[in-house]
Scaffold this active site. Structure first.
Site, PDB file in Angstrom:
ATOM      1  N   HIS A   1       0.802  -1.227   0.000  1.00  0.00           N
ATOM      2  CA  HIS A   1       0.000   0.000   0.000  1.00  0.00           C
ATOM      3  C   HIS A   1       0.831   1.270   0.000  1.00  0.00           C
ATOM      4  O   HIS A   1       0.285   2.357   0.163  1.00  0.00           O
ATOM      5  CB  HIS A   1      -0.926   0.060   1.221  1.00  0.00           C
ATOM      6  CG  HIS A   1      -1.937  -1.031   1.274  1.00  0.00           C
ATOM      7  ND1 HIS A   1      -3.230  -0.874   0.827  1.00  0.00           N
ATOM      8  CD2 HIS A   1      -1.847  -2.308   1.718  1.00  0.00           C
ATOM      9  CE1 HIS A   1      -3.898  -2.009   0.997  1.00  0.00           C
ATOM     10  NE2 HIS A   1      -3.083  -2.892   1.542  1.00  0.00           N
TER      11      HIS A   1
ATOM     12  N   LYS B   1      -9.205  13.096   4.717  1.00  0.00           N
ATOM     13  CA  LYS B   1      -8.248  11.992   4.684  1.00  0.00           C
ATOM     14  C   LYS B   1      -7.253  12.215   5.805  1.00  0.00           C
ATOM     15  O   LYS B   1      -7.257  13.279   6.421  1.00  0.00           O
ATOM     16  CB  LYS B   1      -7.523  11.955   3.332  1.00  0.00           C
ATOM     17  CG  LYS B   1      -6.966  13.328   2.891  1.00  0.00           C
ATOM     18  CD  LYS B   1      -6.324  13.276   1.513  1.00  0.00           C
ATOM     19  CE  LYS B   1      -7.318  13.332   0.386  1.00  0.00           C
ATOM     20  NZ  LYS B   1      -7.380  12.093  -0.380  1.00  0.00           N
ATOM     21  N   ARG B   2      -6.388  11.219   6.089  1.00  0.00           N
ATOM     22  CA  ARG B   2      -5.369  11.433   7.098  1.00  0.00           C
ATOM     23  C   ARG B   2      -4.481  12.615   6.730  1.00  0.00           C
ATOM     24  O   ARG B   2      -4.310  12.931   5.554  1.00  0.00           O
ATOM     25  CB  ARG B   2      -4.520  10.164   7.261  1.00  0.00           C
ATOM     26  CG  ARG B   2      -5.210   9.080   8.042  1.00  0.00           C
ATOM     27  CD  ARG B   2      -5.583   9.547   9.441  1.00  0.00           C
ATOM     28  NE  ARG B   2      -4.392   9.746  10.253  1.00  0.00           N
ATOM     29  CZ  ARG B   2      -3.822   8.803  10.983  1.00  0.00           C
ATOM     30  NH1 ARG B   2      -4.336   7.585  11.048  1.00  0.00           N
ATOM     31  NH2 ARG B   2      -2.743   9.060  11.678  1.00  0.00           N
TER      32      ARG B   2
ATOM     33  N   LYS C   1      -0.052  14.231   1.054  1.00  0.00           N
ATOM     34  CA  LYS C   1      -1.438  14.447   0.617  1.00  0.00           C
ATOM     35  C   LYS C   1      -1.718  15.931   0.366  1.00  0.00           C
ATOM     36  O   LYS C   1      -2.723  16.307  -0.198  1.00  0.00           O
ATOM     37  CB  LYS C   1      -2.417  13.879   1.655  1.00  0.00           C
ATOM     38  CG  LYS C   1      -2.354  12.350   1.784  1.00  0.00           C
ATOM     39  CD  LYS C   1      -3.348  11.856   2.815  1.00  0.00           C
ATOM     40  CE  LYS C   1      -3.183  10.374   3.155  1.00  0.00           C
ATOM     41  NZ  LYS C   1      -3.750   9.478   2.139  1.00  0.00           N
TER      42      LYS C   1
ATOM     43  N   THR D   1      -9.050   6.039  -1.741  1.00  0.00           N
ATOM     44  CA  THR D   1     -10.371   5.411  -1.867  1.00  0.00           C
ATOM     45  C   THR D   1     -11.464   6.438  -1.598  1.00  0.00           C
ATOM     46  O   THR D   1     -12.594   6.282  -2.059  1.00  0.00           O
ATOM     47  CB  THR D   1     -10.517   4.221  -0.889  1.00  0.00           C
ATOM     48  OG1 THR D   1      -9.980   4.603   0.377  1.00  0.00           O
ATOM     49  CG2 THR D   1      -9.807   2.991  -1.397  1.00  0.00           C
TER      50      THR D   1
ATOM     51  N   LYS E   1     -15.234   7.222  -3.336  1.00  0.00           N
ATOM     52  CA  LYS E   1     -16.477   7.460  -2.596  1.00  0.00           C
ATOM     53  C   LYS E   1     -17.146   8.739  -3.092  1.00  0.00           C
ATOM     54  O   LYS E   1     -18.360   8.785  -3.305  1.00  0.00           O
ATOM     55  CB  LYS E   1     -16.193   7.554  -1.088  1.00  0.00           C
ATOM     56  CG  LYS E   1     -15.840   6.204  -0.481  1.00  0.00           C
ATOM     57  CD  LYS E   1     -15.192   6.319   0.887  1.00  0.00           C
ATOM     58  CE  LYS E   1     -14.458   5.015   1.198  1.00  0.00           C
ATOM     59  NZ  LYS E   1     -13.422   5.149   2.235  1.00  0.00           N
TER      60      LYS E   1
HETATM   61  C1  26Q Z   1       3.160   0.602  10.581  1.00  0.00           C
HETATM   62  C2  26Q Z   1       4.078   0.347  11.598  1.00  0.00           C
HETATM   63  C3  26Q Z   1       3.883   0.858  12.869  1.00  0.00           C
HETATM   64  C4  26Q Z   1       2.745   1.620  13.141  1.00  0.00           C
HETATM   65  C5  26Q Z   1       1.825   1.863  12.136  1.00  0.00           C
HETATM   66  C6  26Q Z   1       2.020   1.354  10.856  1.00  0.00           C
HETATM   67  C7  26Q Z   1       1.048   1.650   9.786  1.00  0.00           C
HETATM   68  C8  26Q Z   1      -0.313   1.578  10.015  1.00  0.00           C
HETATM   69  C9  26Q Z   1      -1.201   1.873   9.021  1.00  0.00           C
HETATM   70  C10 26Q Z   1       1.477   2.002   8.516  1.00  0.00           C
HETATM   71  C11 26Q Z   1       0.565   2.301   7.508  1.00  0.00           C
HETATM   72  C12 26Q Z   1      -0.796   2.235   7.760  1.00  0.00           C
HETATM   73  C13 26Q Z   1      -1.812   2.567   6.770  1.00  0.00           C
HETATM   74  C14 26Q Z   1      -1.570   2.806   5.498  1.00  0.00           C
HETATM   75  C15 26Q Z   1      -2.647   3.179   4.573  1.00  0.00           C
HETATM   76  O1  26Q Z   1      -3.783   3.396   4.960  1.00  0.00           O
HETATM   77  N1  26Q Z   1      -2.346   3.266   3.260  1.00  0.00           N
HETATM   78  C16 26Q Z   1      -3.369   3.624   2.284  1.00  0.00           C
HETATM   79  O2  26Q Z   1      -3.978   2.435   1.822  1.00  0.00           O
HETATM   80  C17 26Q Z   1      -5.086   2.727   0.987  1.00  0.00           C
HETATM   81  C18 26Q Z   1      -5.741   1.407   0.636  1.00  0.00           C
HETATM   82  O3  26Q Z   1      -4.961   0.711  -0.274  1.00  0.00           O
HETATM   83  C19 26Q Z   1      -4.666   3.501  -0.241  1.00  0.00           C
HETATM   84  O4  26Q Z   1      -5.813   3.862  -0.959  1.00  0.00           O
HETATM   85  C20 26Q Z   1      -3.884   4.753   0.140  1.00  0.00           C
HETATM   86  O5  26Q Z   1      -3.361   5.368  -1.024  1.00  0.00           O
HETATM   87  C21 26Q Z   1      -2.753   4.383   1.100  1.00  0.00           C
HETATM   88  O6  26Q Z   1      -2.105   5.552   1.560  1.00  0.00           O
END
Ligand code: 26Q
Length: 799
Positions: free
Chosen positions: A351, A539-540, A545, A647, A651
C-alpha cells in the site's frame, strides 16, 4: 428476503425490549431501542452464520483468510439491516413509533479499529466477499482502544482515548472455548533426533491467551454470513498464580491488544507493535491448522489447497515464518515441504512506495519477540540469497539489495515478497511504480508474482446506505440491477441529456448539502451556505497528501479578495477532516493553520461570507457517510506517485463529486473512465516527480523568489497574517529548507488555475450536472465487488 411484516417486527422488538433491556415500547430510550434492534439483527446473523459455516465445510472449497492489523468497520447497524433486507421494515416501525431511525442508529459507537485507507479497505473487502458469496473470513485484533478520538482546542489537536467498548458491543460473540495460546520470547535450543533431524525446544517463554471475538459479516441479500475474528489478549490462569507480580504481569499481557498504533512513519518501531503483529498471525495460523485437521479432517500437507492468506500490507508478514514453524516444529515436515506449502499460501498487498513507510525492524527486536521466528527468517534469507547466487548469476551484484536481512534490519516487504506467490499494488499506476522502481529487483527475478488489483469501495455502504436519495433516483431511472451489478450504473447514460433528470440530481445534492450544513453547524457553530460549492478534502493528514497546498490556495484567494473586494468569486465552502499522528509535528501545525485561516477568513468583512473554511474534528467512517454525499469537488491532490490509490476519491465520485486532482493513484483510472472533460487535473506527472527526485529535486527557492503569487501566499505563514507573529514559521521553513520535497510550490500555479477552470464550469449548471452524472455512471468499476472478483479469480483461485 425480509421475513417480517411491520406487525411482526414490532412484536419482536417489544419482546426484545423486555427481555434484553427491561424496557417497553412506550417509554423506551434511544439506547434501549438500539440494543433491542441490534439483538434482533444479531439473532438473524447468528442463524445464517451457522448455515454458512456448515456449508463451507461440506463444500470442501478453498477459503480466503484476510489478515489485517486494521478493520475500520465503523457502525454496523445500518449496513447489517441493509444487507439482511430489514432496513425498510425497521425504519417504518421506528417512524410509526414516532422515533427518528438515524438518531437510534447513532447510538452505536464507530468501531475505529483502523487508521484510514488500509483499514477501511479491509472492511469494504469483507462486505464484498460475503456479498459475492465467497468463502472468506477476516482476522484482526480486538483493540481495547481504537484510533484516538480527535478534539480540537484552540486549533490544536488533542488526542483522547477511543473507548469504543465502554458499553456492550452488540455484534460480537466471545468464543472462549476456541482460545489459542501464543508464545513470546524465551530461548530456543535444539536436540538431534535419531533420524538426524533437529527438534526445537523452547524455555522461559511468555504465554499469552488469544481469545477470539467473532463479528458476523452479512452478505447482501444472499443469506451468507461470514466471520471477522478479532483476537483479544488475556492471561492464562496458570501463569497468573505462578507470578509473584500478578498485577503487573496481567497488565503487560493485556497491553498486547490494548490499543491501535497510529500510522506514524516517522516514529521508531515500537516493540509492542511487533508483539501485536506476531500475536495476530500466530493465533490465526494455529486456528487454521486446527480447523483443517479437526473440521475438514485433512492432513496439514493440504493446507494450501484449503487456504489462501492475503496479507494487508507487511504488517502480518510474520505469518510466513509462523506457518513454517508450525509445519516443521509441530507437524514434522521438512524445510522443503513446509516452504512449498507456505509459498503457495501467501499473497501480499503493498500500500505504499514511500521508503520511510516500508516496515523494517531491528534484528534484536525480532529475536526478542520470538527467537525461533527469527531463526526461520534468517534461514529464509540465507536460502534465498544462495538461490540467487547459484541460479541467477546475472543478479549476483544485486544480492545486497535483495536480502531480507541487511544492516541489522529485517525488511518486511522483502520477506513478504520472497514468501508469497503474489504481490499486488492497489491501483494501475502504483503497481507499475512497484515493478519499475520500488521492487524492481524482485520484479526482474520473479515477474510472474507481480499484479495489480485496483482498490474499490462497497457501494452498499457508500451509496445505498449513506445516500438513499441518490440510490432511489438511480433505481427509479434504470431499475435495481445496478445493486448487484454496479457496472450497470452505466445505464444512466440514457439521462445524459435529460434536463428533468439532471435537475433531480442537482436537488438530491442540494438536499445532502443541507444535511451536512446542519452537521457542520452542530459541530462547529459555523453557518455555511448550502448554495456555495462544497469543496472537500477529507483523509489522514500527511505532507504528501498536501492539505497545505489546499490552504495556500485559500490564502491566495483571500488575498485576492482583500486586494480587490469587489472581485467576482464563486462562493465556496472548503471542508477539511483529518487526523494527524500524535507525534507528527508538521501535520499538527497544518491543522493549526487551517483553523487560523478559518478564523480570519470566515469573519472577514470583505470576504462577506463568500468563502468559508470548516474543519470537522474527529473524521471517521460515520462522519464520512455525511460528507461523501454532499461533496461537489473532491480534492485528491497528492504529489504524483505518492498516493498508492486513494479510496475517498472513489467514494466522492460515486456520489457525484468531480475530482480535482493530480494524476496519482486511482485518480488516473478515474480520469481514464470519465474523460478529461469530466475531471480537473493539474500538476506534475508521476514521471516528472520521479525524474526530479532522482536528480536531486527542482529549485524551490527559485520559484519562491521569482513568482510573486507563490511568495505572497507562503509569506503569509511567517509574517503573522494568520494569528500571532511567526506563528507558522515551522511550515514555512519546512518547505524552503528541505527544497519542497512534496512539490507544493512547483504545482501551485497549476492548482490555482485549475480551481479557476472548475469554478467557471460550475456556473454552467447543466454542464456541471452532466459532469456529475458522468462520474456516477462510470463509478461502477470502483465497487469493491469488482476488486474482490479479481482477487478471487486471479489470486485466491476460489472458483
Ligand atoms: C506501521 C508500523 C507501525 C505503526 C503503524 C504502521 C502503519 C499503520 C497503518 C502504517 C501504515 C498504515 C496505513 C496505510 C494506509 O492506509 N495506506 C493507504 O492504503 C489505501 C488502501 O490501499 C490507499 O488507498 C492509500 O493510497 C494508502 O495511503
Amino acid at each position: 428476503m425480509n421475513k417480517y411484516t411491520k406487525a411482526s417486527f414490532r412484536a419482536l422488538l417489544e419482546k426484545k425490549l423486555i427481555n434484553k433491556r427491561t424496557s417497553t415500547l412506550e417509554d423506551t430510550s434511544d439506547t434501549d431501542l438500539f440494543y433491542a434492534i441490534a439483538s434482533i439483527v444479531k439473532d438473524e446473523m447468528n442463524q445464517a452464520n451457522v448455515t454458512t459455516k456448515k456449508g463451507n465445510i461440506q463444500s470442501k472449497k478453498r477459503q480466503i483468510n484476510y489478515l489485517s492489523m486494521e478493520f475500520l468497520i465503523g457502525r454496523l447497524i445500518e449496513s447489517n439491516l441493509l444487507n439482511l433486507g430489514l432496513m425498510d421494515v425497521c425504519n417504518e416501525v421506528l417512524i410509526d413509533l414516532g422515533r427518528n431511525p438515524k438518531k437510534i442508529y447513532s447510538e452505536e459507537n464507530d468501531a475505529g479499529l483502523g487508521n484510514g485507507g488500509l483499514g477501511r479497505l479491509a472492511a469494504c473487502f469483507l462486505d464484498s466477499i460475503a456479498s459475492l458469496g465467497y468463502l472468506g473470513n477476516g482476522f484482526g485484533i480486538r483493540y481495547r482502544y481504537g484510533l484516538f478520538e480527535q478534539r480540537i482546542i484552540d486549533g490544536t489537536q488533542i488526542e483522547l482515548p477511543d473507548n469504543w467498548l465502554k458499553e456492550v458491543y452488540p455484534w460480537e460473540v466471545r468464543k472462549a472455548d476456541e482460545t489459542i495460546t501464543v508464545h513470546f520470547g524465551g530461548e530456543v535450543y535444539s536436540e538431534t533426533m535419531p533420524d538426524g533431524r533437529l527438534k526445537f525446544h523452547y524455555q522461559n517463554q511468555e504465554t499469552v491467551l488469544a481469545v477470539p471475538y467473532d463479528v458476523g459479516v452479512a452478505g447482501y441479500d444472499n443469506g451468507v454470513v461470514n466471520t471477522l475474528r478479532l483476537w483479544s489478549a488475556e492471561v492464562p490462569d496458570t501463569e497468573l498464580t505462578m507470578h509473584p507480580n500478578q498485577l503487573e504481569y496481567m497488565q503487560n499481557v493485556e497491553r498486547i491488544s490494548g490499543f491501535l498504533y497510529p500510522d506514524d512513519s516517522t516514529e521508531e518501531g515500537r516493540f509492542l507493535r511487533l508483539k501485536q503483529q506476531y500475536f495476530l498471525v500466530s493465533s490465526t495460523i494455529q486456528t487454521l491448522i486446527k480447523q483443517l485437521k479437526e473440521k475438514y479432517n485433512e492432513p496439514v500437507t493440504k493446507f494450501h489447497e484449503y487456504n489462501c492468506i492475503q496479507i494487508n500490507d507487511t504488517h502480518p508478514t510474520f505469518g510466513i515464518p509462523e506457518l513454517m514453524r508450525i509445519l516443521m516444529d509441530d507437524e514434522g515436515l521438512s524445510w522443503d515441504e513446509a516452504w512449498a506449502i507456505t509459498t503457495k499460501t501467501y499473497a501480499y498487498t503493498n500500500h505504499t512506495i514511500m521508503q520511510e513507510a516500508l516496515e523494517k525492524w531491528p534484528v534484536s527486536q525480532v529475536q526478542r519477540v520470538n527467537p525461533r521466528i527469527f531463526m526461520i527468517i534468517n534461514e529464509i534469507n540465507e536460502r534465498f540469497c544462495r538461490d540467487v547466487y547459484e541460479n541467477h548469476p546475472q543478479y549476483r551484484d544485486r544480492i545486497a539489495d535483495l536480502a531480507v536481512i541487511s544492516h541489522d534490519l529485517v525488511h518486511m516487504s522483502k520477506l513478504a515478497i520472497v514468501g508469497s506467490f503474489s504481490v499486488n499494488g492497489v491501483a494501475a499506476l502504483h503497481s507499475e511504480i512497484i515493478k519499475d522502481y520500488t521492487f524492481n529487483d524482485f520484479y526482474k527475478l520473479t515477474p510472474e508474482k507481480f499484479n495489480n488489483k485496483t482498490n474499490g469501495i462497497t457501494h452498499r455502504r457508500w451509496l445505498m446506505a449513506s445516500n438513499p436519495k441518490l440510490s432511489n433516483l438511480i433505481t427509479d431511472a434504470i431499475g435495481d440491477q445496478w445493486i448487484k451489478s454496479p457496472q450497470e450504473l452505466s445505464q444512466l447514460m440514457r439521462y445524459y441529456n435529460d434536463d428533468a433528470f439532471l435537475k433531480q440530481l442537482q436537488e438530491v445534492k442540494l438536499h445532502n448539502k443541507k444535511v451536512l450544513k446542519d452537521v457542520i453547524y452542530d459541530k462547529t457553530g459555523i453557518e455555511v451556505d448550502e448554495h456555495s460549492v462544497f469543496d472537500v478534502q477529507v483523509k489522514r493528514l500527511h505532507e504528501y497528501k498536501r492539505q497545505l497546498l489546499n490552504v495556500l490556495h485559500i490564502i491566495y484567494l483571500f488575498n485576492e479578495i482583500k486586494r480587490k473586494p469587489s472581485i467576482k468569486v464563486q462562493p465556496r465552502t472548503f471542508i477539511f477532516g483529518a487526523k494527524a499522528a500524535p507525534g507528527y509535528h508538521i501535520a499538527k501545525e497544518i491543522i493549526k493553520l487551517i483553523h487560523a485561516v478559518a478564523e480570519v477568513v470566515n469573519y472577514d468583512k470583505d470576504v462577506d461570507g463568500r468563502i468559508k473554511v470548516v474543519f470537522l474534528e474527529n473524521y471517521n467512517v460515520t462522519l464520512a457517510e455525511y460528507i461523501m454525499p454532499a461533496a461537489e469537488i473532491s480534492e485528491q491532490i497528492s504529489t504524483a506517485s505518492m498516493e498508492a490509490s486513494g479510496t475517498g476519491n472513489m467514494k466522492m465520485m460515486m456520489n457525484g463529486a468531480i475530482t480535482l486532482g493530480t494524476m496519482d493513484g486511482a485518480n488516473v483510472e478515474i480520469a481514464e473512465l470519465v474523460g478529461k472533460e469530466n475531471i480537473f487535473i493539474f500538476g506534475l506527472s508521476s514521471d516528472e516527480v520521479i525524474h526530479y527526485q532522482t536528480n536531486g529535486g527542482y529549485n524551490a527557492s527559485d520559484i519562491y523568489h521569482t513568482d510573486s503569487r507563490v511568495q505572497t501566499s507562503l509569506d503569509a505563514l511567517k509574517d503573522g497574517q494568520f494569528g500571532r507573529d511567526f506563528a507558522f514559521q515551522d511550515l514555512y521553513f519546512n518547505i524552503l529548507k528541505n527544497n519542497d520535497p512534496y512539490f507544493l510550490l512547483k504545482d501551485f500555479n497549476s492548482y490555482v488555475d485549475i480551481h479557476l477552470t472548475a469554478m467557471a464550469t460550475y456556473s454552467d449548471e447543466k454542464k456541471w450536472n452532466q459532469m456529475s452524472l458522468m462520474n456516477i455512471l462510470k463509478s461502477g468499476k470502483f465497487s469493491s465487488d469488482r476488486t474482490i472478483h479479481e482477487y478471487a479469480t486471479d489470486i485466491w483461485k476460489l472458483i
